[in-house]
Design an enzyme around this catalytic site. Sequence first.
Site, PDB file in Angstrom:
ATOM      1  N   GLU A   1       0.860  -1.185   0.000  1.00 13.98           N
ATOM      2  CA  GLU A   1       0.000   0.000   0.000  1.00 13.98           C
ATOM      3  C   GLU A   1       0.893   1.230   0.000  1.00 13.98           C
ATOM      4  O   GLU A   1       1.739   1.392   0.876  1.00 13.98           O
ATOM      5  CB  GLU A   1      -0.866   0.000   1.268  1.00 13.98           C
ATOM      6  CG  GLU A   1      -1.601   1.295   1.486  1.00 13.98           C
ATOM      7  CD  GLU A   1      -1.978   1.548   2.938  1.00 13.98           C
ATOM      8  OE1 GLU A   1      -2.120   2.734   3.296  1.00 13.98           O
ATOM      9  OE2 GLU A   1      -2.113   0.595   3.717  1.00 13.98           O
TER      10      GLU A   1
ATOM     11  N   LYS B   1     -10.484  -2.327   8.126  1.00 11.76           N
ATOM     12  CA  LYS B   1      -9.202  -1.978   8.731  1.00 11.76           C
ATOM     13  C   LYS B   1      -9.481  -1.404  10.123  1.00 11.76           C
ATOM     14  O   LYS B   1     -10.064  -0.320  10.243  1.00 11.76           O
ATOM     15  CB  LYS B   1      -8.529  -0.946   7.822  1.00 11.76           C
ATOM     16  CG  LYS B   1      -7.321  -0.270   8.402  1.00 11.76           C
ATOM     17  CD  LYS B   1      -6.687   0.614   7.346  1.00 11.76           C
ATOM     18  CE  LYS B   1      -6.278   1.940   7.899  1.00 11.76           C
ATOM     19  NZ  LYS B   1      -5.516   2.766   7.002  1.00 11.76           N
TER      20      LYS B   1
END
Length: 213
Positions: free
Chosen positions: A43, A132
């Site tokens: 990411e 998340k």
Amino acid sequence: MEKLTNIQRLTDSGLVAVIRRPKAEKIAQIAEALVNGGVGALEITVDTPGVFSMIDKIKQEFGARVLVGAGTVLDAETAKAAIDAGSDFIFSPIVDEKTIEMTLRYGKISIPGVMTPTEIVKAYQAGADILKIFPASSVGPNYIRELKGPLGHIPMMPTGGVSLDNVTEFIKNGAVAVGVGGTLLNKQAIEENRFEILTETAQKFVSLIKSAR
């Protein structure tokens, strides 16, 4: 079908590297070191200068070996730009329903940031694929276990403060994967071009994740 395969790839590895503001000239070496260590997804945060060309470059170079996506995405427009650059997934620190919608429209993995049970359920109902739990250091591994009681059907991924000391507990308590930044992306090692340290740390994480399962 491709999306389901990608979710499987992400959770099989269990390790997502959070790369914040890397230098353009070092991103390829960082990516290679992490991929060699067994990281399943890279990411790159969108506050990185030149982030979209970076995502495009890494996706082209390593796309067959690792998922590549954008992090710290706060709105649908940024999500679309990241998807156009080749992102496999969109990470957010918050729940923004339009961002989730945009991500799903293009068949990409949506991973919004949540903390409370209400946020988790709302984001999941809006179509998020993985939640998340952020910042994980503020709530700790036991929080995941408690959430798994009533919300066991929802895949959760703690991010923020995950380390070699607590990753085992997070996985044992029900996390499908973890997002790791600072512990994995050792600033000094990167500065000194000692990328093998990133590979070694990633291998340690992957090994702990495997044994915790």
